[in-house]
Design a protein around this motif. Structure first.
Motif, mmCIF file in Angstrom:
data_model
loop_
_atom_site.group_PDB
_atom_site.id
_atom_site.type_symbol
_atom_site.label_atom_id
_atom_site.label_comp_id
_atom_site.label_asym_id
_atom_site.label_seq_id
_atom_site.Cartn_x
_atom_site.Cartn_y
_atom_site.Cartn_z
ATOM 1 N N LEU A 89 6.804 5.588 0.851
ATOM 2 C CA LEU A 89 6.209 5.222 1.938
ATOM 3 C C LEU A 89 4.839 5.645 2.075
ATOM 4 O O LEU A 89 4.795 6.807 2.385
ATOM 5 C CB LEU A 89 7.110 5.252 3.210
ATOM 6 C CG LEU A 89 8.559 4.504 2.871
ATOM 7 C CD1 LEU A 89 9.365 4.852 4.211
ATOM 8 C CD2 LEU A 89 8.673 3.347 2.537
ATOM 9 N N PRO A 90 3.950 4.982 2.072
ATOM 10 C CA PRO A 90 2.303 5.391 2.638
ATOM 11 C C PRO A 90 2.338 5.805 4.131
ATOM 12 O O PRO A 90 3.410 5.560 4.854
ATOM 13 C CB PRO A 90 1.595 4.152 2.431
ATOM 14 C CG PRO A 90 2.468 3.003 2.493
ATOM 15 C CD PRO A 90 3.826 3.203 2.065
ATOM 16 N N THR A 147 8.263 7.148 9.774
ATOM 17 C CA THR A 147 6.948 7.499 9.822
ATOM 18 C C THR A 147 6.334 7.978 8.594
ATOM 19 O O THR A 147 6.994 9.287 8.093
ATOM 20 C CB THR A 147 6.705 8.482 10.943
ATOM 21 O OG1 THR A 147 6.845 7.915 12.120
ATOM 22 C CG2 THR A 147 5.075 8.708 10.942
ATOM 23 N N GLY A 148 5.621 7.382 7.810
ATOM 24 C CA GLY A 148 4.738 7.997 6.559
ATOM 25 C C GLY A 148 3.699 8.830 6.759
ATOM 26 O O GLY A 148 3.026 8.929 7.856
ATOM 27 N N PRO A 149 3.135 9.421 5.549
ATOM 28 C CA PRO A 149 3.589 9.482 4.173
ATOM 29 C C PRO A 149 5.011 10.044 4.186
ATOM 30 O O PRO A 149 5.010 10.997 4.517
ATOM 31 C CB PRO A 149 2.616 9.648 3.304
ATOM 32 C CG PRO A 149 1.944 10.649 4.195
ATOM 33 C CD PRO A 149 2.126 10.028 5.508
ATOM 34 N N ALA A 150 5.860 9.372 3.213
ATOM 35 C CA ALA A 150 7.102 10.220 3.283
ATOM 36 C C ALA A 150 7.833 9.521 1.849
ATOM 37 O O ALA A 150 7.473 8.331 1.668
ATOM 38 C CB ALA A 150 8.302 9.857 4.465
ATOM 39 N N LYS A 151 8.781 10.174 1.189
ATOM 40 C CA LYS A 151 9.581 10.055 0.062
ATOM 41 C C LYS A 151 10.970 9.987 0.415
ATOM 42 O O LYS A 151 11.477 11.117 -0.227
ATOM 43 C CB LYS A 151 9.328 10.744 -1.047
ATOM 44 C CG LYS A 151 7.637 10.587 -1.565
ATOM 45 C CD LYS A 151 7.221 11.437 -2.700
ATOM 46 C CE LYS A 151 5.822 11.117 -2.930
ATOM 47 N NZ LYS A 151 5.213 11.988 -4.203
ATOM 48 N N PRO A 152 11.575 9.241 1.214
ATOM 49 C CA PRO A 152 13.160 9.431 1.270
ATOM 50 C C PRO A 152 13.795 9.043 0.153
ATOM 51 O O PRO A 152 13.232 8.070 -0.784
ATOM 52 C CB PRO A 152 13.268 8.333 2.371
ATOM 53 C CG PRO A 152 12.134 7.353 2.479
ATOM 54 C CD PRO A 152 10.892 8.118 1.966
ATOM 55 N N HIS A 161 7.901 -5.211 1.289
ATOM 56 C CA HIS A 161 8.199 -4.609 -0.284
ATOM 57 C C HIS A 161 9.779 -5.047 -0.394
ATOM 58 O O HIS A 161 10.549 -4.373 0.466
ATOM 59 C CB HIS A 161 7.873 -3.544 -0.794
ATOM 60 C CG HIS A 161 6.362 -3.325 -0.751
ATOM 61 N ND1 HIS A 161 5.454 -3.849 -1.840
ATOM 62 C CD2 HIS A 161 5.448 -2.739 0.100
ATOM 63 C CE1 HIS A 161 4.212 -3.402 -1.463
ATOM 64 N NE2 HIS A 161 4.136 -2.797 -0.497
ATOM 65 N N THR A 162 10.259 -5.792 -1.410
ATOM 66 C CA THR A 162 11.781 -6.034 -1.469
ATOM 67 C C THR A 162 11.943 -5.299 -2.895
ATOM 68 O O THR A 162 11.380 -5.501 -3.832
ATOM 69 C CB THR A 162 12.063 -7.439 -1.310
ATOM 70 O OG1 THR A 162 11.446 -8.013 -0.057
ATOM 71 C CG2 THR A 162 13.477 -7.664 -1.825
ATOM 72 N N LEU A 163 13.267 -4.763 -2.944
ATOM 73 C CA LEU A 163 13.739 -4.145 -4.088
ATOM 74 C C LEU A 163 15.104 -4.450 -4.118
ATOM 75 O O LEU A 163 15.908 -4.506 -3.304
ATOM 76 C CB LEU A 163 13.611 -2.782 -4.078
ATOM 77 C CG LEU A 163 13.991 -1.954 -5.040
ATOM 78 C CD1 LEU A 163 13.338 -2.160 -6.480
ATOM 79 C CD2 LEU A 163 14.137 -0.447 -4.981
#
Length: 875
Positions: free
Chosen positions: A330-331, A275-280, A311-313
């Motif tokens: 992640l927004p 669950t965002g917003p998050a910066k894992p 989105h693909t990385l």
């Protein structure tokens, strides 16, 4: 002289005695360093506890105190004799807890955990002088301790009993049960002792070091006190006991990522819900021991949001021994982070993030386990479902059929998956045979498909010699099931191929066979009367273009069935658990309804119901529509209309007046600026024929001073939309009955266009749809991809069309929406009757049409069995 001699003798005796004592001491000290002494010291220095032994299929029961709020269940797993020890191996097992009261089940939950073995100081004879847990049996392997905290329902009767048994069919567990009681420790010495005990408990419950736990968690561990509960019954009959020796010894944590480490096999993928917003942060590393380290990869990271944004990385694989970190941003909203190992070597991974950002059902969240700064390692939410294998070396899978069942009761759903040691697209072949009471065949069907490998799914198998799969010729029935080790690569399974079959009258048994190992799950249908909805937090709210796959549901319509020959399948190692990860997935084009083909055919109801004519907008860009469209004429405004020579009827103007006071006024029609026809209005609704006109586009002008005059020309406009005349029928409590003809096995759809006086959608069912009185003739012993619901209620959606106008009622608007009624491939060819009835109090009208039937491929389609989706129910 004699005195001196006596003194010398005494001194000599003292020296000899001291020598003897010194020699004996040396002997004792020497004996303490022998292997036997060291092993004895290992038992002496360990804590001895009595555990209850839980064998596969056995359970124990514990009386729960009335005031208890939480229970602590301490467990070990017993590994099979001869299991080789490796410090990096991890084992997964589960415990099923059922709380029963006098009136039934109060709580039922399956809890899973991971653990390992901690051993040190290996000896030449294969034993270890340091072990976290061990027994008196030299060949018996015991894992490190793991604890489960089970929160009890707040409202329950005074008398309740907890039943415990292994969640897996092949696990043997050791368990102790405690009830929690808090106490205050004011003394400093007591506080230090409590903290020391809390550190030991933290090491037993989680991989996280004690100093990395939050302050609240550490305080909670230090202040609590647990009192042991005894099992009910008679020892040796109702329960078995096993003494276990435990020590504080634990292997040091590998701090490469300061979190839980997971294996990501070659070609495998993992889905983590956030669950965002998050910066894992994604960590990747390899534990390979290469002489010349090379990158192991690549790795694909994809994020899918609730609004359908993906989105693909592409990441390079890590080099052995060198952890790599990749921050992810992640927004706001719900997301699924999917990590896929596209290389040929196994990798290690972890995704760290804030604990509150981990999207997981509340009862599944591991507690405590919170790392420093509130960050934890996200783990996939894996759902376990029972499945059975069929193949050449396993007993034929058999299902008993109750002869008292109606047609819906004889409906069976079959989900089939191929099982391989490596990703495979080998075609899957499944044959079904229906038998009567005498064992004679009533029908046969076959399921053939080439499903894709499923990287997010796997099967928990019974270990067999040589890594053989169950139901293969080399795999003989082995009763010693082994452990649930998860460090070895599990077998590959394919996506589900799902089909339904109606068994004929007289069916008593269904047999399922396959030429190679195939996973089969069988389901029966039982409607709950409620729409299928996913359990929190996996709800369908705010999802656009995506859906939850494998999410648990609050109510289900398809219920699993066990084979009749269950014992034979268990002995043959054919039972397994299917592991499926919960994740978001896009709603692909293959799930959309194909556009209709053929000409639209109007279907009229039975009998002679009253009719109402309505006018609604329709495009005028096709030649086929020129006969059905009209052009609106307003006094004083010229319009261009198309006159086609192929239209056999004469041009005609239909007039309507709002007020009878306008009668007697004259109306003049001009064509291309020239007078064409003049007449006097003598009724509020009238038709006036015009002279024959040459083909082509002409400008038509209506000239009149009559107030409230509207008119229609039965020719389409030259551009834009015109008005089409429709015949609709009032839908009352008695309803309308419509014939639908099926000319073949393919599905046909009756389109019901429903008109109401409001454009908004409804919240309650407003329409009842019944096919053949709720009991249509089904095609028996034929596999079909979907099943037709014979009875259902419909909540009308909002109208998205231009409003229709009933003829002769100026200013009144009706709003239309289409309700498709599909007769699927399970319905037998012939004439069927569809009945619709109004359930609301407001007025309703309807018309019916169908498209020409095309030849359809009736082969079952591949779809998601485990996930929640709207079409998990019937059509």
């Amino acid at each position: 002289m004699k005195t001196r001699s006596r003194a010398l003798v005494a001194l000599l005796g003292l020296m000899v005695g001291l020598a003897l004592i010194w020699g004996a001491s040396l002997a004792v000290l020497g004996n303490t360093d022998t292997p036997t002494a060291r092993r004895d010291a290992k038992f002496v220095n360990a804590e001895r506890l009595i555990f209850y032994r839980l064998e596969p299929g056995r359970e124990m029961r514990v009386r729960v105190p009335a005031e208890a709020e939480e229970l602590l269940i301490v467990t070990h797993e017993l590994l099979p004799d001869g299991t080789p020890y490796a410090p990096e191996k991890q084992y997964q097992y589960g415990l099923k807890a059922i709380l029963r009261g006098p009136d039934g089940v109060l709580l039922e939950r399956a809890i899973f955990t991971r653990t390992r073995q901690s051993k040190g100081q290996p000896q030449e004879d294969g034993t270890f002088l340091q072990e976290s847990a061990f027994t008196t049996h030299a060949n018996q392997q015991v894992t490190d301790e793991r604890e489960f905290v089970l929160r009890l329902p707040k409202e329950r009767p005074d008398y309740s009993v907890l039943y415990l048994r292994p969640a897996g069919a092949n696990d043997t567990l050791l368990a102790r049960v405690y009830v929690r009681a808090h106490r205050t420790l004011p003394l400093l010495a007591s506080q230090k002792l409590a903290q020391a005990r809390a550190e030991v408990r933290a090491g037993r419950a989680t991989f996280e070091p004690f100093e990395k736990l939050s302050t609240d968690t550490r305080r909670w561990l230090a202040e609590e006190h647990w009192e042991r509960l005894n099992a009910e019954g008679e020892a040796g009959t109702d329960y078995q006991i096993e003494p276990v020796y435990r020590t504080p010894y634990r292997l040091p944590l590998v701090e490469a990522t300061e979190s839980v480490q997971e294996r990501l096999g070659a070609g495998r993928a993992v889905a983590l819900n956030v669950t965002g917003p998050a910066k894992p942060v994604l960590w990747l590393w390899s534990d390979a021991t290469d002489a010349h380290p090379q990158p192991h990869g690549p790795v694909t990271v994809q994020t899918l949001s609730a609004d359908g944004t993906a989105h693909t990385l592409e990441l390079p694989g890590p080099v052995a021994g060198s952890p790599m970190s990749h921050p992810l941003e992640l927004p706001a909203g719900v997301h699924t982070v999917m990590v896929r190992n596209d290389g040929q070597e196994d990798l290690r991974y972890t995704v760290e993030g804030p604990f509150e950002s981990w999207l997981l059902p509340t009862e599944s969240r591991p507690q405590p386990g919170v790392a420093s700064e509130g960050r934890v390692a996200f783990l996939p939410d894996t759902r376990r479902t029972e499945a059975f294998a069929t193949g050449p070396a396993c007993p034929v899978l058999e299902l008993d059929i109750d002869p008292r069942m109606d047609a819906v009761g004889r409906l069976v759903r079959i989900d089939a998956r191929s099982l391989d040691r490596a990703p495979s697209r080998e075609p899957l072949h499944l044959s079904l045979t229906v038998l009567d009471a005498q064992g004679q065949s009533l029908g046969q069907a076959s399921l053939d498909a080439t499903p894709e490998p499923a990287p997010f799914e796997s099967a928990a198998l019974v270990p067999l010699p040589g890594g053989a799969l169950p139901c293969t010729p080399v795999a003989t029935a082995i009763q010693d099931a082994g452990s649930g080790e998860v460090t070895d690569l599990p077998a590959w399974v394919s996506g589900a191929t799902s089909a339904r079959v109606f068994l004929p009258m007289g069916a008593r048994k269904l047999r399922v066979e396959a030429p190679r190992t195939t996973i089969v799950q069988l389901y029966s249908f039982l409607s709950s009367g409620q729409p299928v909805a996913a359990s929190a937090p996996y709800t369908n709210d705010a999802l656009t273009g995506v859906r939850w796959r494998n999410a648990p549901v609050d109510q289900r319509t398809w219920h699993p069935m066990r084979p009749a020959n269950l014992n034979a399948l268990l002995q043959g190692g054919a039972r397994m658990e299917l592991l499926s990860q919960v994740r978001l997935e896009p709603v692909g084009p293959q799930e959309e309804t194909p556009p209709p083909s053929g000409d639209a055919v109007v279907v009229r109801p039975y009998g002679t119901p009253p009719v109402v004519e309505v006018l609604e907008s329709g495009p005028a860009d096709t030649v086929d529509m020129v006969r059905a469209l009209s052009t609106v004429l307003e006094p004083g405004r010229a319009v261009r209309a198309r006159f086609d020579a192929r239209t056999p009827t004469r041009p005609e103007v239909r007039l309507s007046l709002k007020d009878a006071a306008a009668l007697g006024n004259e109306v003049e029609v001009l064509l291309d600026g020239e007078p064409l026809h003049r007449f006097t209005v003598r009724s509020t609704r009238a038709r006036e024929l015009l002279p024959p006109l040459p083909p082509g586009e002409h400008e038509v002008l209506l000239r009149s001073t009559a107030p409230g005059l509207t008119a229609l020309l039965n020719r389409p406009p030259a551009a834009g939309s015109g008005l089409r005349s429709r015949t609709v029928y009032p839908v009352g409590q008695g309803g309308l009955r419509v014939p639908v003809r099926k000319t073949g096995p393919g599905a046909v759809t009756l389109n019901v266009v429903v008109y109401t006086s409001v454009a908004e959608g409804a919240t309650e069912p407003q329409l009842s749809v019944t096919v053949d009185g709720g009991n249509p003739v089904r095609r028996a012993s034929v596999l079909v991809p979907h099943v037709t619901r014979a009875e259902r209620t419909v909540v009308l959606p909002a109208s998205e069309r231009e409003p229709a106008m009933p003829v002769g009622r100026p200013g009144v608007k009706w709003y239309a929406r289409t309700v498709p009624v599909t007769l699927g491939e399970d319905i037998a060819p012939g004439v069927h009757t569809v009945r619709i009835q109004s359930l609301g109090s407001g007025p309703m009208w309807a018309r019916f049409f169908m498209f020409g039937q095309a030849v359809e491929n009736t082969a079952p389609r591949v779809w998601n069995r485990g996930g929640w989706q709207p079409d998990e129910d019937l059509l």
